[in-house]
Design an enzyme around this catalytic site. Sequence first.
Site, PDB file in Angstrom:
ATOM      1  N   THR A 175      44.048 -41.275 -12.460  1.00 38.83           N
ATOM      2  CA  THR A 175      44.815 -41.071 -11.176  1.00 38.83           C
ATOM      3  C   THR A 175      44.938 -39.443 -10.783  1.00 38.83           C
ATOM      4  O   THR A 175      45.277 -38.823 -12.185  1.00 38.83           O
ATOM      5  CB  THR A 175      45.951 -41.755 -10.882  1.00 38.83           C
ATOM      6  OG1 THR A 175      47.001 -41.233 -11.532  1.00 38.83           O
ATOM      7  CG2 THR A 175      45.824 -43.182 -10.977  1.00 38.83           C
ATOM      8  N   GLU A 176      44.905 -39.114  -9.613  1.00 41.21           N
ATOM      9  CA  GLU A 176      44.904 -37.877  -9.642  1.00 41.21           C
ATOM     10  C   GLU A 176      46.278 -37.046  -9.720  1.00 41.21           C
ATOM     11  O   GLU A 176      46.503 -35.762 -10.043  1.00 41.21           O
ATOM     12  CB  GLU A 176      44.812 -37.325  -8.126  1.00 41.21           C
ATOM     13  CG  GLU A 176      44.456 -35.925  -7.724  1.00 41.21           C
ATOM     14  CD  GLU A 176      43.839 -35.605  -6.347  1.00 41.21           C
ATOM     15  OE1 GLU A 176      44.114 -34.568  -5.762  1.00 41.21           O
ATOM     16  OE2 GLU A 176      43.114 -36.549  -5.749  1.00 41.21           O
ATOM     17  N   GLY A 177      47.486 -38.035  -9.876  1.00 37.93           N
ATOM     18  CA  GLY A 177      48.570 -37.320 -10.427  1.00 37.93           C
ATOM     19  C   GLY A 177      48.900 -37.123 -11.879  1.00 37.93           C
ATOM     20  O   GLY A 177      49.883 -36.459 -12.411  1.00 37.93           O
TER      21      GLY A 177
END
Length: 277
Positions: free
Chosen positions: A49-51
């Site tokens: 995920t982009e986090g």
Amino acid sequence: MEYTLSELMIVASAREIQDGEVIFAGVGNPLLGALLAQKTHAPSAMIATEGGALGPRPKRLILGIGDSACSENAMTVMPLWRLFADQQNGFVDVGMVGGAQVDRYGNLNSTAIFGDGNYFAPASRLPGSGGANDIASCAGRTVISIPLQRRRFLERVDYITSPGYLTGGDSRERSGLPRGGPAAVITDKCIFRFHPETRELMLDSIHPNVTVEDVKKEIPWELLISNDLKETKAPTEKELQIIHMLDPQGIFIGNGLKELTFEKYIAMLESSLDHAI
């Protein structure tokens, strides 16, 4: 069986994923597609995920890249720069992205709609790149999800936020991007792939009850059609059951976050006690 076009797009996205692959998936239908693949034919696929989370196994639907569910039961949570650096080094197999516009060579625009204006005075300003440019530039391949509408499919996008095959042929490689590129464009009417030499968008599969003419009406250039044109396989009962288990309140398979109420949010949390995604 009855199913929505949104559900069909999620299923088609999931079928693009192979077991054991690392998937960089955006929140919403791309993430639902990745989760569906894990629950069916690709149990060893790993989501990033982009986090910065790698391999989350959340107990509820992920609502945003900063959502705590992104890191739930994850293999690791790393700084964002490290995750993107690993992607640059070739550790991400599939990137799942979308945009406001796509063109005949798979370039995406999520920056601005110009109309009669220019970059500094656009008709509409869009959210921008986020991590989409990095994903489109560095992932082993990308899968694009976007509704088939004439205003979205252009011969050339107003602005290239995320590169596809640029001007076709070997232009992507000559620009300094040695790998990757879009593998499929999944829409609510059909699936496009790309000609192996010209890298031009090519109609590969049409959804049930859709005709080639229905597709052509939304494309403003002379569309290539595969010699092996297929009909998209409809979702199975199992696939639909899993989608509704993943999104029991219809947050993404419905009308998105704009209709998420406090009551729906609490109901989602309560239903998560019954199972882990």
